[in-house]
Design a protein around this motif. Structure first.
Motif, PDB file in Angstrom:
ATOM      1  N   SER A 134       1.412  23.622   6.177  1.00 54.66           N
ATOM      2  CA  SER A 134       0.591  24.825   6.071  1.00 54.66           C
ATOM      3  C   SER A 134      -0.820  24.451   5.612  1.00 54.66           C
ATOM      4  N   LEU A 135      -1.764  25.353   5.830  1.00 56.45           N
ATOM      5  CA  LEU A 135      -3.120  25.143   5.341  1.00 56.45           C
ATOM      6  C   LEU A 135      -3.105  25.132   3.809  1.00 56.45           C
ATOM      7  N   GLN A 136      -4.007  24.349   3.241  1.00 58.40           N
ATOM      8  CA  GLN A 136      -4.107  24.263   1.794  1.00 58.40           C
ATOM      9  C   GLN A 136      -4.534  25.612   1.204  1.00 58.40           C
ATOM     10  N   PRO A 137      -3.708  26.213   0.335  1.00 61.11           N
ATOM     11  CA  PRO A 137      -4.111  27.486  -0.275  1.00 61.11           C
ATOM     12  C   PRO A 137      -5.327  27.280  -1.184  1.00 61.11           C
ATOM     13  N   ILE A 138      -6.349  28.104  -1.016  1.00 60.76           N
ATOM     14  CA  ILE A 138      -7.559  28.001  -1.830  1.00 60.76           C
ATOM     15  C   ILE A 138      -7.955  29.399  -2.309  1.00 60.76           C
ATOM     16  N   THR A 139      -8.087  29.549  -3.606  1.00 53.56           N
ATOM     17  CA  THR A 139      -8.563  30.802  -4.178  1.00 53.56           C
ATOM     18  C   THR A 139     -10.052  30.649  -4.476  1.00 53.56           C
ATOM     19  N   TRP A 140     -10.866  31.164  -3.591  1.00 57.37           N
ATOM     20  CA  TRP A 140     -12.314  31.029  -3.735  1.00 57.37           C
ATOM     21  C   TRP A 140     -12.867  32.096  -4.677  1.00 57.37           C
ATOM     22  N   ILE A 141     -13.843  31.692  -5.489  1.00 58.14           N
ATOM     23  CA  ILE A 141     -14.605  32.627  -6.313  1.00 58.14           C
ATOM     24  C   ILE A 141     -15.977  32.774  -5.659  1.00 58.14           C
ATOM     25  N   ALA A 159     -14.119  26.805  -6.286  1.00 56.02           N
ATOM     26  CA  ALA A 159     -12.660  26.839  -6.398  1.00 56.02           C
ATOM     27  C   ALA A 159     -12.208  25.637  -7.210  1.00 56.02           C
ATOM     28  N   SER A 160     -10.991  25.724  -7.719  1.00 55.37           N
ATOM     29  CA  SER A 160     -10.359  24.607  -8.414  1.00 55.37           C
ATOM     30  C   SER A 160      -9.052  24.313  -7.695  1.00 55.37           C
ATOM     31  N   ILE A 161      -8.915  23.074  -7.181  1.00 51.51           N
ATOM     32  CA  ILE A 161      -7.790  22.717  -6.318  1.00 51.51           C
ATOM     33  C   ILE A 161      -7.083  21.489  -6.895  1.00 51.51           C
ATOM     34  N   PRO A 162      -5.749  21.453  -6.868  1.00 47.31           N
ATOM     35  CA  PRO A 162      -5.036  20.250  -7.329  1.00 47.31           C
ATOM     36  C   PRO A 162      -5.560  19.000  -6.621  1.00 47.31           C
ATOM     37  N   SER A 163      -5.943  18.002  -7.403  1.00 53.89           N
ATOM     38  CA  SER A 163      -6.583  16.801  -6.849  1.00 53.89           C
ATOM     39  C   SER A 163      -5.722  16.107  -5.807  1.00 53.89           C
ATOM     40  N   VAL A 213     -16.721  32.412  11.250  1.00 53.95           N
ATOM     41  CA  VAL A 213     -15.413  31.766  11.375  1.00 53.95           C
ATOM     42  C   VAL A 213     -14.995  31.286   9.989  1.00 53.95           C
ATOM     43  N   SER A 214     -13.696  31.084   9.791  1.00 51.71           N
ATOM     44  CA  SER A 214     -13.185  30.683   8.474  1.00 51.71           C
ATOM     45  C   SER A 214     -12.927  29.186   8.379  1.00 51.71           C
ATOM     46  N   HIS A 215     -13.631  28.404   9.161  1.00 51.53           N
ATOM     47  CA  HIS A 215     -13.378  26.969   9.231  1.00 51.53           C
ATOM     48  C   HIS A 215     -14.272  26.181   8.277  1.00 51.53           C
ATOM     49  N   GLY A 216     -13.890  24.925   8.101  1.00 45.66           N
ATOM     50  CA  GLY A 216     -14.661  23.997   7.303  1.00 45.66           C
ATOM     51  C   GLY A 216     -14.108  22.600   7.472  1.00 45.66           C
ATOM     52  N   PRO A 217     -14.775  21.588   6.935  1.00 45.51           N
ATOM     53  CA  PRO A 217     -14.304  20.211   7.084  1.00 45.51           C
ATOM     54  C   PRO A 217     -13.115  19.910   6.173  1.00 45.51           C
ATOM     55  N   GLU A 219      -9.878  19.691   4.113  1.00 43.35           N
ATOM     56  CA  GLU A 219      -8.908  20.701   3.716  1.00 43.35           C
ATOM     57  C   GLU A 219      -9.535  22.068   3.487  1.00 43.35           C
ATOM     58  N   TYR A 220     -10.850  22.161   3.600  1.00 42.27           N
ATOM     59  CA  TYR A 220     -11.550  23.371   3.190  1.00 42.27           C
ATOM     60  C   TYR A 220     -11.624  24.399   4.322  1.00 42.27           C
ATOM     61  N   TRP A 221     -11.389  25.658   3.954  1.00 42.68           N
ATOM     62  CA  TRP A 221     -11.372  26.755   4.921  1.00 42.68           C
ATOM     63  C   TRP A 221     -11.274  28.061   4.125  1.00 42.68           C
ATOM     64  N   GLY A 222     -11.237  29.197   4.841  1.00 36.85           N
ATOM     65  CA  GLY A 222     -10.918  30.467   4.213  1.00 36.85           C
ATOM     66  C   GLY A 222     -12.077  31.273   3.682  1.00 36.85           C
ATOM     67  N   LEU A 223     -13.305  30.925   4.033  1.00 34.22           N
ATOM     68  CA  LEU A 223     -14.470  31.698   3.613  1.00 34.22           C
ATOM     69  C   LEU A 223     -14.985  32.524   4.786  1.00 34.22           C
ATOM     70  N   PRO A 224     -15.724  33.613   4.525  1.00 32.22           N
ATOM     71  CA  PRO A 224     -16.217  34.477   5.619  1.00 32.22           C
ATOM     72  C   PRO A 224     -17.450  33.904   6.305  1.00 32.22           C
ATOM     73  N   GLY A 225     -17.330  32.666   6.729  1.00 36.23           N
ATOM     74  CA  GLY A 225     -18.428  31.982   7.394  1.00 36.23           C
ATOM     75  C   GLY A 225     -18.163  30.489   7.386  1.00 36.23           C
ATOM     76  N   LEU A 226     -18.719  29.783   8.347  1.00 32.38           N
ATOM     77  CA  LEU A 226     -18.520  28.336   8.452  1.00 32.38           C
ATOM     78  C   LEU A 226     -19.057  27.625   7.216  1.00 32.38           C
ATOM     79  N   ILE A 227     -18.266  26.716   6.649  1.00 34.84           N
ATOM     80  CA  ILE A 227     -18.698  25.939   5.485  1.00 34.84           C
ATOM     81  C   ILE A 227     -19.635  24.831   5.956  1.00 34.84           C
ATOM     82  N   LEU A 228     -20.881  24.879   5.474  1.00 34.87           N
ATOM     83  CA  LEU A 228     -21.884  23.896   5.887  1.00 34.87           C
ATOM     84  C   LEU A 228     -22.081  22.788   4.861  1.00 34.87           C
ATOM     85  N   GLU A 229     -21.678  23.027   3.639  1.00 32.81           N
ATOM     86  CA  GLU A 229     -21.785  21.994   2.605  1.00 32.81           C
ATOM     87  C   GLU A 229     -20.647  22.171   1.613  1.00 32.81           C
TER      88      GLU A 229
END
Length: 287
Positions: A134-141, A159-163, A213-217, A219-229
């Motif tokens: 599954s995709l890595q669950p991420i709780t974004w602030i 976000a804080s993600i298990p290393s 789109v909710s994509h990113g490089p 494991e990162y994803w799930g934001l209301p726009g492409l992650i650029l950095e």
């Protein structure tokens, strides 16, 4: 009879419109496509050993390690799917690809935000694995800060993600020691509900709502726009170029060849193999 005819016609029209709607959605998903090019830079961490080196020695090591500290990636995406892979890069000093580093580097990665699935091809000492999870669950602030990246106004999210979840494809002797230590404590303490603290990594991301789109490089994803950095630990990944709806469309397909495993199973396989290597050479792994 006439009433029945009109009802039958209405049903056909409804089914036709529904099918047309599904078809249009599929066409829009496939026709909307983009390519984002990323440059990843990591700071060299030599630990306590590095404190004994001169600045000249540190620079020499950094030059030798440049092909591991700086990498280029491409993310191809549509509304639902993405494909992320590293651009092949020759070692500046040897003229060869970094074969050792590839054993512990992220492989070709397919993500599908609609089905919440990730399939990644990993090569470990000549054997191919197909890591399906599954995709890595991420709780974004979501933050209010903004900054310009190229032509796009980006917003900040943290976000804080298990290393270990961010580096599941990698291996280190220190991680293995920690795993063994945790297992030993668990085995020796019966019925104790106390658990070891999980190491977390703070992540800072900047996303562009202009690219919805909710994509990113990685494991990162799930934001209301492409992650650029995105920055985590000692690594920062920055998008250097975006091509929207390129003329040469690329079919986004999941990797298909390799032994099917989960992320956890893959970690167990490489840890066991590295222990075998260490035992066979009669030495001790370094962290």
């Amino acid at each position: 009879m006439k009433s029945l005819f009109f009802k039958f016609t209405a049903i056909l029209l409804t089914l036709g419109l529904s099918s047309l709607s599904d078809m249009e959605e599929n066409i829009n998903t496939q026709s909307f496509q983009g390519k984002a090019y990323y440059l990843s830079k990591s700071k060299m961490d030599l630990g306590t050993w590095g404190s004994r080196l001169s600045e000249g020695q540190k620079k020499e090591i950094e030059a030798r390690m440049k092909n591991r500290l700086q990498k280029s990636y491409v993310l191809t995406f549509n509304k639902e799917e993405s494909f992320f892979n590293e651009e092949d890069k020759l070692d500046a000093m040897s003229g060869a690809t970094d074969s050792w580093g590839k054993n512990f580097a992220p492989g070709d990665q397919y993500k599908n935000v609609k089905t919440n699935s990730q399939i990644q091809n990993q090569e470990f000492y000549g054997k191919n694995f197909l890591v399906n999870d599954s995709l890595q669950p991420i709780t974004w602030i979501m933050g209010k800060e903004t900054k310009q990246i190229g032509n796009y106004l980006c917003f900040k999210a943290t976000a804080s993600i298990p290393s270990d979840e961010l580096t599941w494809f990698n291996f280190s002797w220190s991680k293995l020691r920690n795993t063994n230590s945790t297992k030993a404590k668990t085995d020796s303490i019966q019925g104790d509900s106390k658990t070891d603290e999980i190491a977390m990594t703070d992540v800072e991301a900047w996303y562009a709502p202009q690219i919805p789109v909710s994509h990113g490089p990685l494991e990162y994803w799930g934001l209301p726009g492409l992650i650029l950095e995105v920055s985590s630990g000692n690594t920062t990944m920055l998008c250097t170029k975006i091509v929207m709806n390129p003329e040469d469309k690329m079919e986004i397909k999941a990797p298909e060849k390799g032994t099917l495993v989960t992320k956890m199973e893959y970690q167990e396989i490489i840890s066991k193999k590295m222990q075998e290597f260490r035992n066979n050479r009669g030495g001790r792994g370094r962290g």
